[in-house]
Design a protein around this motif. Structure first.
Motif, PDB file in Angstrom:
ATOM      1  N   ILE A  73     -10.979 -46.092  45.525  1.00 11.86           N
ATOM      2  CA  ILE A  73     -10.908 -44.629  45.479  1.00 11.86           C
ATOM      3  C   ILE A  73      -9.533 -44.150  45.956  1.00 11.86           C
ATOM      4  O   ILE A  73      -8.950 -43.227  45.375  1.00 11.86           O
ATOM      5  CB  ILE A  73     -12.013 -43.995  46.357  1.00 11.86           C
ATOM      6  N   ALA A  74      -9.001 -44.780  47.003  1.00 12.65           N
ATOM      7  CA  ALA A  74      -7.673 -44.406  47.505  1.00 12.65           C
ATOM      8  C   ALA A  74      -6.609 -44.614  46.432  1.00 12.65           C
ATOM      9  O   ALA A  74      -5.744 -43.745  46.232  1.00 12.65           O
ATOM     10  CB  ALA A  74      -7.338 -45.219  48.755  1.00 12.65           C
ATOM     11  N   ALA A  75      -6.659 -45.740  45.732  1.00 10.78           N
ATOM     12  CA  ALA A  75      -5.685 -46.026  44.675  1.00 10.78           C
ATOM     13  C   ALA A  75      -5.815 -45.022  43.533  1.00 10.78           C
ATOM     14  O   ALA A  75      -4.806 -44.560  42.975  1.00 10.78           O
ATOM     15  CB  ALA A  75      -5.891 -47.447  44.157  1.00 10.78           C
ATOM     16  N   HIS A  76      -7.053 -44.678  43.187  1.00 14.27           N
ATOM     17  CA  HIS A  76      -7.281 -43.704  42.108  1.00 14.27           C
ATOM     18  C   HIS A  76      -6.687 -42.344  42.477  1.00 14.27           C
ATOM     19  O   HIS A  76      -5.975 -41.725  41.666  1.00 14.27           O
ATOM     20  CB  HIS A  76      -8.782 -43.558  41.847  1.00 14.27           C
ATOM     21  N   LEU A  77      -6.953 -41.871  43.687  1.00 12.40           N
ATOM     22  CA  LEU A  77      -6.445 -40.577  44.120  1.00 12.40           C
ATOM     23  C   LEU A  77      -4.923 -40.590  44.236  1.00 12.40           C
ATOM     24  O   LEU A  77      -4.255 -39.611  43.886  1.00 12.40           O
ATOM     25  CB  LEU A  77      -7.063 -40.194  45.468  1.00 12.40           C
ATOM     26  N   PHE A  78      -4.371 -41.685  44.719  1.00 14.14           N
ATOM     27  CA  PHE A  78      -2.919 -41.820  44.860  1.00 14.14           C
ATOM     28  C   PHE A  78      -2.232 -41.641  43.503  1.00 14.14           C
ATOM     29  O   PHE A  78      -1.201 -40.966  43.399  1.00 14.14           O
ATOM     30  CB  PHE A  78      -2.575 -43.187  45.440  1.00 14.14           C
ATOM     31  N   ASN A  79      -2.811 -42.228  42.469  1.00 16.96           N
ATOM     32  CA  ASN A  79      -2.229 -42.141  41.126  1.00 16.96           C
ATOM     33  C   ASN A  79      -2.565 -40.824  40.424  1.00 16.96           C
ATOM     34  O   ASN A  79      -1.762 -40.300  39.649  1.00 16.96           O
ATOM     35  CB  ASN A  79      -2.724 -43.307  40.266  1.00 16.96           C
ATOM     36  N   LYS A  80      -3.751 -40.298  40.708  1.00 13.51           N
ATOM     37  CA  LYS A  80      -4.230 -39.099  40.014  1.00 13.51           C
ATOM     38  C   LYS A  80      -3.599 -37.828  40.575  1.00 13.51           C
ATOM     39  O   LYS A  80      -3.403 -36.849  39.836  1.00 13.51           O
ATOM     40  CB  LYS A  80      -5.759 -39.012  40.152  1.00 13.51           C
ATOM     41  N   VAL A  81      -3.299 -37.806  41.876  1.00 13.91           N
ATOM     42  CA  VAL A  81      -2.779 -36.595  42.524  1.00 13.91           C
ATOM     43  C   VAL A  81      -1.433 -36.918  43.182  1.00 13.91           C
ATOM     44  O   VAL A  81      -1.357 -37.090  44.409  1.00 13.91           O
ATOM     45  CB  VAL A  81      -3.765 -36.048  43.574  1.00 13.91           C
ATOM     46  N   ALA A  83       1.039 -35.185  43.947  1.00 15.05           N
ATOM     47  CA  ALA A  83       1.548 -34.192  44.896  1.00 15.05           C
ATOM     48  C   ALA A  83       0.740 -34.143  46.185  1.00 15.05           C
ATOM     49  O   ALA A  83       1.111 -33.448  47.141  1.00 15.05           O
ATOM     50  CB  ALA A  83       1.547 -32.799  44.249  1.00 15.05           C
ATOM     51  N   GLY A  84      -0.370 -34.873  46.246  1.00 14.51           N
ATOM     52  CA  GLY A  84      -1.229 -34.829  47.424  1.00 14.51           C
ATOM     53  C   GLY A  84      -0.630 -35.563  48.607  1.00 14.51           C
ATOM     54  O   GLY A  84      -0.173 -36.702  48.470  1.00 14.51           O
ATOM     55  N   ASP A  85      -0.605 -34.914  49.782  1.00 16.02           N
ATOM     56  CA  ASP A  85      -0.086 -35.592  50.966  1.00 16.02           C
ATOM     57  C   ASP A  85      -1.186 -36.453  51.600  1.00 16.02           C
ATOM     58  O   ASP A  85      -2.313 -36.493  51.103  1.00 16.02           O
ATOM     59  CB  ASP A  85       0.474 -34.587  51.981  1.00 16.02           C
ATOM     60  N   GLU A  86      -0.855 -37.120  52.693  1.00  9.26           N
ATOM     61  CA  GLU A  86      -1.799 -38.052  53.318  1.00  9.26           C
ATOM     62  C   GLU A  86      -3.089 -37.355  53.743  1.00  9.26           C
ATOM     63  O   GLU A  86      -4.195 -37.865  53.518  1.00  9.26           O
ATOM     64  CB  GLU A  86      -1.149 -38.719  54.534  1.00  9.26           C
ATOM     65  N   GLY A  87      -2.954 -36.173  54.347  1.00  9.60           N
ATOM     66  CA  GLY A  87      -4.136 -35.449  54.803  1.00  9.60           C
ATOM     67  C   GLY A  87      -5.045 -35.060  53.657  1.00  9.60           C
ATOM     68  O   GLY A  87      -6.270 -35.192  53.759  1.00  9.60           O
ATOM     69  N   TYR A  88      -4.450 -34.582  52.575  1.00  7.09           N
ATOM     70  CA  TYR A  88      -5.228 -34.182  51.395  1.00  7.09           C
ATOM     71  C   TYR A  88      -5.962 -35.377  50.798  1.00  7.09           C
ATOM     72  O   TYR A  88      -7.152 -35.316  50.499  1.00  7.09           O
ATOM     73  CB  TYR A  88      -4.295 -33.564  50.351  1.00  7.09           C
ATOM     74  N   LEU A  89      -5.242 -36.482  50.621  1.00  4.25           N
ATOM     75  CA  LEU A  89      -5.833 -37.683  50.011  1.00  4.25           C
ATOM     76  C   LEU A  89      -6.965 -38.236  50.876  1.00  4.25           C
ATOM     77  O   LEU A  89      -7.998 -38.662  50.362  1.00  4.25           O
ATOM     78  CB  LEU A  89      -4.762 -38.753  49.794  1.00  4.25           C
ATOM     79  N   THR A  90      -6.767 -38.208  52.189  1.00  2.00           N
ATOM     80  CA  THR A  90      -7.798 -38.696  53.110  1.00  2.00           C
ATOM     81  C   THR A  90      -9.050 -37.834  53.021  1.00  2.00           C
ATOM     82  O   THR A  90     -10.177 -38.346  52.986  1.00  2.00           O
ATOM     83  CB  THR A  90      -7.270 -38.702  54.557  1.00  2.00           C
ATOM     84  N   LYS A  91      -8.857 -36.516  52.987  1.00  4.61           N
ATOM     85  CA  LYS A  91      -9.998 -35.599  52.905  1.00  4.61           C
ATOM     86  C   LYS A  91     -10.760 -35.781  51.588  1.00  4.61           C
ATOM     87  O   LYS A  91     -11.996 -35.803  51.564  1.00  4.61           O
ATOM     88  CB  LYS A  91      -9.514 -34.154  53.039  1.00  4.61           C
TER      89      LYS A  91
END
Length: 246
Positions: A73-81, A83-91
């Motif tokens: 899920i982390a890898a998917h969000l990292f690639n999909k978003v 512009a998302g910072d660490e806090g956003y991706l974690t949430k």
């Protein structure tokens, strides 16, 4: 898959054959070692041990599956978003792998039908559904490795359920949201918890949520945590316009 099924069918029992077919349908591919998947549904109440005395149950696989879910899920969000910072991706990851969501995934696949336990299924709490979903993911990793694990999570979690726009507005915990708002607004809040047993003898907990010395919401549930969350949700809707503006 047909070749693997043909080879496996020569030595499998009828019970194993039914389990093999059912698991293959859920996974979208055939298991190489069915024992991993049997363990994924073995409850600790079965009191099984291997030849050197180690417990055989799904709990270690649950730990592994949780890690695999988080990684994929982390890898998917990292690639999909991007512009998302660490806090956003974690949430966002927390919303996807929340206990509530994992329980829904386990229920959708009706995984409890496979559980081997000396405890009746109806005595399990809600989290059993999410626990065995995670243990299934752990079994996939042991059986087929990261690539197959990722494919399964894509198929069963990301494609049908991960909608970034919808998740951005999803509340994980009304209690956390309400406390954060109270702290920002310098409002005093207090959860007053008490036993509230019903006439059927089942233990319940009642909670009164006060903000600035005024009772805003009341709730009742089978655990303190659930009662607090339910009261927080009711309070959130009472203050929703003010909270959403912040």
């Amino acid at each position: 898959m047909r070749l693997i099924r043909k080879i496996f069918s020569k030595s499998r029992s009828l019970e194993d054959g039914i389990f093999f077919d059912s698991i293959s349908e859920i996974l979208g591919f055939a298991p190489l070692n069915l024992e991993h998947f049997k363990k994924a549904f073995t409850h600790r109440s079965s009191n099984k041990q291997d030849s050197i005395g180690n417990a055989i149950n799904y709990e270690r696989l649950e730990f592994l599956g949780d890690a695999m879910l988080s990684a994929v899920i982390a890898a998917h969000l990292f690639n999909k978003v991007p512009a998302g910072d660490e806090g956003y991706l974690t949430k966002m990851r927390s919303k996807i792998v929340s206990r509530e969501h994992l329980n829904e995934l386990g229920k959708d696949l009706n995984l409890v039908r496979f559980i081997e336990s000396k405890v009746p299924v109806q005595h399990f709490g809600e989290n059993i559904h999410g626990n065995i979903f995670e243990s299934l993911v752990g079994a996939i990793y042991l059986d087929r490795g990261y690539e197959y694990c990722e494919k399964f999570i894509q198929k069963r979690v990301i494609i049908p359920y991960v909608d970034i726009a919808r998740l951005e507005g999803k509340v994980i915990s009304y209690k956390s949201l309400l406390i954060e708002w109270c702290q920002k607004e310098k409002r005093q809040f207090h959860y007053d918890i008490f036993d509230d047993n019903g006439i059927d003898g089942q233990r319940f907990f009642g909670v009164k949520l006060s903000i600035d010395e005024k009772v805003i919401a009341k709730a009742r549930a089978t655990s303190k945590k659930k009662a607090e969350e339910k009261a927080s949700q009711r309070a959130y809707f009472a203050f929703q316009k003010k909270i959403d503006l912040k």
